[in-house]
Design an enzyme around this catalytic site. Sequence first.
Site, PDB file in Angstrom:
ATOM      1  N   LEU A  10       0.809  -1.222   0.000  1.00 34.02           N
ATOM      2  CA  LEU A  10       0.000   0.000   0.000  1.00 34.02           C
ATOM      3  C   LEU A  10       0.842   1.271   0.000  1.00 34.02           C
ATOM      4  O   LEU A  10       0.514   2.250   0.663  1.00 34.02           O
ATOM      5  CB  LEU A  10      -0.957  -0.016   1.202  1.00 34.02           C
ATOM      6  CG  LEU A  10      -1.956  -1.171   1.219  1.00 34.02           C
ATOM      7  CD1 LEU A  10      -2.795  -1.127   2.486  1.00 34.02           C
ATOM      8  CD2 LEU A  10      -2.843  -1.151  -0.025  1.00 34.02           C
ATOM      9  N   SER A  34       3.597  -3.411   6.899  1.00 34.58           N
ATOM     10  CA  SER A  34       3.448  -2.604   8.110  1.00 34.58           C
ATOM     11  C   SER A  34       1.996  -2.152   8.192  1.00 34.58           C
ATOM     12  O   SER A  34       1.496  -1.471   7.292  1.00 34.58           O
ATOM     13  CB  SER A  34       4.387  -1.391   8.081  1.00 34.58           C
ATOM     14  OG  SER A  34       4.127  -0.592   6.952  1.00 34.58           O
ATOM     15  N   LYS A  75       7.740  -3.576  -4.700  1.00 33.33           N
ATOM     16  CA  LYS A  75       8.861  -3.276  -5.572  1.00 33.33           C
ATOM     17  C   LYS A  75       9.203  -4.471  -6.450  1.00 33.33           C
ATOM     18  O   LYS A  75       9.195  -5.617  -5.986  1.00 33.33           O
ATOM     19  CB  LYS A  75      10.077  -2.877  -4.733  1.00 33.33           C
ATOM     20  CG  LYS A  75      11.249  -2.349  -5.543  1.00 33.33           C
ATOM     21  CD  LYS A  75      12.376  -1.897  -4.629  1.00 33.33           C
ATOM     22  CE  LYS A  75      13.559  -1.378  -5.446  1.00 33.33           C
ATOM     23  NZ  LYS A  75      14.673  -0.922  -4.574  1.00 33.33           N
ATOM     24  N   SER A 128       0.139   2.150 -16.515  1.00 33.20           N
ATOM     25  CA  SER A 128       0.778   3.423 -16.827  1.00 33.20           C
ATOM     26  C   SER A 128      -0.149   4.578 -16.481  1.00 33.20           C
ATOM     27  O   SER A 128      -1.351   4.514 -16.697  1.00 33.20           O
ATOM     28  CB  SER A 128       1.139   3.503 -18.311  1.00 33.20           C
ATOM     29  OG  SER A 128       1.705   4.768 -18.601  1.00 33.20           O
ATOM     30  N   LYS A 182       4.178  -2.908 -21.691  1.00 29.44           N
ATOM     31  CA  LYS A 182       4.419  -1.774 -20.791  1.00 29.44           C
ATOM     32  C   LYS A 182       5.884  -1.328 -20.868  1.00 29.44           C
ATOM     33  O   LYS A 182       6.184  -0.127 -20.839  1.00 29.44           O
ATOM     34  CB  LYS A 182       4.055  -2.159 -19.363  1.00 29.44           C
ATOM     35  CG  LYS A 182       4.409  -1.109 -18.288  1.00 29.44           C
ATOM     36  CD  LYS A 182       3.777   0.252 -18.577  1.00 29.44           C
ATOM     37  CE  LYS A 182       3.782   1.184 -17.372  1.00 29.44           C
ATOM     38  NZ  LYS A 182       5.066   1.398 -16.756  1.00 29.44           N
ATOM     39  N   HIS A 185       6.283   0.621 -23.998  1.00 24.70           N
ATOM     40  CA  HIS A 185       5.649   1.912 -23.733  1.00 24.70           C
ATOM     41  C   HIS A 185       6.641   2.844 -23.035  1.00 24.70           C
ATOM     42  O   HIS A 185       6.802   4.007 -23.406  1.00 24.70           O
ATOM     43  CB  HIS A 185       4.401   1.711 -22.870  1.00 24.70           C
ATOM     44  CG  HIS A 185       3.886   2.949 -22.190  1.00 24.70           C
ATOM     45  ND1 HIS A 185       4.514   3.522 -21.089  1.00 24.70           N
ATOM     46  CD2 HIS A 185       2.812   3.733 -22.436  1.00 24.70           C
ATOM     47  CE1 HIS A 185       3.856   4.601 -20.712  1.00 24.70           C
ATOM     48  NE2 HIS A 185       2.814   4.750 -21.502  1.00 24.70           N
ATOM     49  N   ASN A 186       7.328   2.328 -22.012  1.00 26.63           N
ATOM     50  CA  ASN A 186       8.269   3.159 -21.267  1.00 26.63           C
ATOM     51  C   ASN A 186       9.477   3.544 -22.116  1.00 26.63           C
ATOM     52  O   ASN A 186      10.022   4.637 -21.966  1.00 26.63           O
ATOM     53  CB  ASN A 186       8.722   2.430 -20.003  1.00 26.63           C
ATOM     54  CG  ASN A 186       7.657   2.452 -18.922  1.00 26.63           C
ATOM     55  OD1 ASN A 186       6.473   2.631 -19.196  1.00 26.63           O
ATOM     56  ND2 ASN A 186       8.060   2.254 -17.686  1.00 26.63           N
ATOM     57  N   GLU A 189       8.402   6.326 -24.136  1.00 27.77           N
ATOM     58  CA  GLU A 189       8.316   7.468 -23.210  1.00 27.77           C
ATOM     59  C   GLU A 189       9.692   8.116 -23.020  1.00 27.77           C
ATOM     60  O   GLU A 189       9.820   9.348 -23.027  1.00 27.77           O
ATOM     61  CB  GLU A 189       7.760   6.991 -21.884  1.00 27.77           C
ATOM     62  CG  GLU A 189       7.669   8.018 -20.786  1.00 27.77           C
ATOM     63  CD  GLU A 189       7.242   7.378 -19.464  1.00 27.77           C
ATOM     64  OE1 GLU A 189       7.908   7.649 -18.443  1.00 27.77           O
ATOM     65  OE2 GLU A 189       6.265   6.612 -19.456  1.00 27.77           O
ATOM     66  N   TYR A 190      10.735   7.301 -22.851  1.00 29.49           N
ATOM     67  CA  TYR A 190      12.094   7.828 -22.708  1.00 29.49           C
ATOM     68  C   TYR A 190      12.462   8.675 -23.926  1.00 29.49           C
ATOM     69  O   TYR A 190      12.979   9.788 -23.802  1.00 29.49           O
ATOM     70  CB  TYR A 190      13.102   6.685 -22.580  1.00 29.49           C
ATOM     71  CG  TYR A 190      13.371   6.175 -21.191  1.00 29.49           C
ATOM     72  CD1 TYR A 190      12.344   5.729 -20.372  1.00 29.49           C
ATOM     73  CD2 TYR A 190      14.666   6.109 -20.702  1.00 29.49           C
ATOM     74  CE1 TYR A 190      12.602   5.239 -19.104  1.00 29.49           C
ATOM     75  CE2 TYR A 190      14.938   5.624 -19.432  1.00 29.49           C
ATOM     76  CZ  TYR A 190      13.900   5.182 -18.639  1.00 29.49           C
ATOM     77  OH  TYR A 190      14.151   4.700 -17.378  1.00 29.49           O
ATOM     78  N   ARG A 287      20.448   9.964 -20.793  1.00 31.32           N
ATOM     79  CA  ARG A 287      20.265  10.060 -19.339  1.00 31.32           C
ATOM     80  C   ARG A 287      21.525   9.613 -18.614  1.00 31.32           C
ATOM     81  O   ARG A 287      21.936  10.216 -17.621  1.00 31.32           O
ATOM     82  CB  ARG A 287      19.074   9.200 -18.897  1.00 31.32           C
ATOM     83  CG  ARG A 287      17.736   9.727 -19.338  1.00 31.32           C
ATOM     84  CD  ARG A 287      16.622   9.108 -18.516  1.00 31.32           C
ATOM     85  NE  ARG A 287      15.313   9.382 -19.090  1.00 31.32           N
ATOM     86  CZ  ARG A 287      14.167   9.086 -18.495  1.00 31.32           C
ATOM     87  NH1 ARG A 287      14.166   8.478 -17.320  1.00 31.32           N
ATOM     88  NH2 ARG A 287      13.017   9.362 -19.070  1.00 31.32           N
ATOM     89  N   ARG A 444      34.028  -9.077 -42.569  1.00 33.57           N
ATOM     90  CA  ARG A 444      33.770 -10.266 -41.734  1.00 33.57           C
ATOM     91  C   ARG A 444      34.245 -11.533 -42.444  1.00 33.57           C
ATOM     92  O   ARG A 444      34.757 -12.465 -41.811  1.00 33.57           O
ATOM     93  CB  ARG A 444      32.289 -10.372 -41.399  1.00 33.57           C
ATOM     94  CG  ARG A 444      31.770  -9.262 -40.492  1.00 33.57           C
ATOM     95  CD  ARG A 444      30.280  -9.395 -40.228  1.00 33.57           C
ATOM     96  NE  ARG A 444      30.007 -10.503 -39.331  1.00 33.57           N
ATOM     97  CZ  ARG A 444      29.249 -11.553 -39.636  1.00 33.57           C
ATOM     98  NH1 ARG A 444      28.715 -11.656 -40.844  1.00 33.57           N
ATOM     99  NH2 ARG A 444      29.048 -12.506 -38.757  1.00 33.57           N
ATOM    100  N   HIS A 450      33.255 -15.576 -42.431  1.00 34.02           N
ATOM    101  CA  HIS A 450      31.839 -15.631 -42.045  1.00 34.02           C
ATOM    102  C   HIS A 450      30.903 -15.767 -43.238  1.00 34.02           C
ATOM    103  O   HIS A 450      29.697 -15.912 -43.049  1.00 34.02           O
ATOM    104  CB  HIS A 450      31.472 -14.377 -41.246  1.00 34.02           C
ATOM    105  CG  HIS A 450      32.102 -14.337 -39.887  1.00 34.02           C
ATOM    106  ND1 HIS A 450      31.663 -15.122 -38.845  1.00 34.02           N
ATOM    107  CD2 HIS A 450      33.147 -13.608 -39.403  1.00 34.02           C
ATOM    108  CE1 HIS A 450      32.391 -14.881 -37.773  1.00 34.02           C
ATOM    109  NE2 HIS A 450      33.305 -13.965 -38.078  1.00 34.02           N
TER     110      HIS A 450
END
Length: 478
Positions: A10, A34, A75, A128, A182, A185-186, A189-190, A287, A444, A450
């Site tokens: 909570l 708690s 978390k 979100s 999700k 999505h983030n 968002e970044y 960032r 390569r 390769h």
Amino acid sequence: MSAQIGVTGLAVMGANLARNLARNGYTVALHNRSIEKTDALLEEHGDEGDFVRTETLQELVDSLEKPRRILIMVKAGAPVDSVIEQLTPLLDPGDIVIDGGNSHFEHTRRREATLAGQDLHFVGVGVSGGEEGALLGPSIMPGGSRESYDWVGPMLEKISAKYHGEPCCRWIGTDGAGHFVKMVHNGIEYADMQVIGEAFDLLRSGAGIEPQDQARIFSDWNAGTLSSYLIEITAEVLGHTDDRTGKPFVDVVVDSAGQKGTGRWTVVSALELGSPTSGIAESVFARALSSQQDQRVLAQESLAGHEATVELPENFVEDVRLALYASKLVSYAQGIDMLTAAAAEYGWELKLDEIASLWRAGCIIRAELLDDIMKAYAGKDRPANLLLAPAFTEAIAGAVPAWRRVVSIAVQLGIPVPVFSASLAYYDGLRRERLPAALTQGLRDLFGAHTYNRVDTEGTFHTMWGADRSEVEGVDTH
């Protein structure tokens, strides 16, 4: 009183989701490690609906109607596993455990498989909208089995955000699909926030437009094709003055952006899938670079910039708007490409038009252009890439000259625009007839045998570089 759903954990997000459920007519059993948080919620918001106070997980389980539905809001990582380990011995076959946190989708896949072996359902739900969305209506992206969604879906749809009356909640797909969507999505968002920051820097450092004036510019932009939640709140942040100093708020905030990991997860997953999310990746790296304060201080003292003097075009603000729009489109295109790759890799039947519909309200990346993205993927002729949808092909073509001018000016002025430039490079990489990967393949083959393919015939080939340089067919040393 028999509760229809239980919530354990909570903190703000868990408490707000519990209140949202109660406000929508559900009886909610409350539990927290708690008991003080449980009592605080009841004291402050107990009149918002029907709550059942519990002190232990056993009491929580005993208070629920069957099949039990328990929402875990702790978390991500080990704490989620810990709660699951404590819960599962108390549950009966058919009960449903829901993880509404920002868990990694691979953890969700593992947990779903483990609980399925115990005849229990596990639903990983992407949520979100932040604290406000959790209370007033978030965008919700649930995974798990279709059977489990039949039990929890109506409840989640009722508490979700609504767009013209439609719930921003749909079943995404099996196991970790909800948390994967999700995560993407983030990632979008970044990138979205980074290109907004780059536009701000260009207007401030390049054109000398102060934050208060930029607030009006962004507000005007929000009335057009850039209309979105992030553009709206950008105007609000730029227009804010710090009470303590009287300076623009952005000038008293340390220019070091943190992250909680979902953007990084997006980039790592994209690399594993071979999906080129370069714009999203650059936003994560931006960032990280902003946080290297010690190195940045040393670099400011030691590294030369050799910036040029540039006469800005008269329509520079409009050029920045168009470059921002084009780069924003690329971030969505890269995210959707990643969803397509993941669907093939993990056996998910992801409906891209429905996913776009979930992002139209409640979530952080909600934007007007999502309606056009929905339309692009709703019909039979779905584009291989979002930028190839006719509506966006035309829109981005009109932005390209301005996009090139803005990136060029930024380079000359020494203003870093990593996502503007990476997004433009992605666009050019898609449209160019030939890429230098042909040389890469030749290198390569020379140092590692390769092999390579030819443009004029089928088959796999190798050149005998250390001998007579003749070509042999069908060699595959790896």
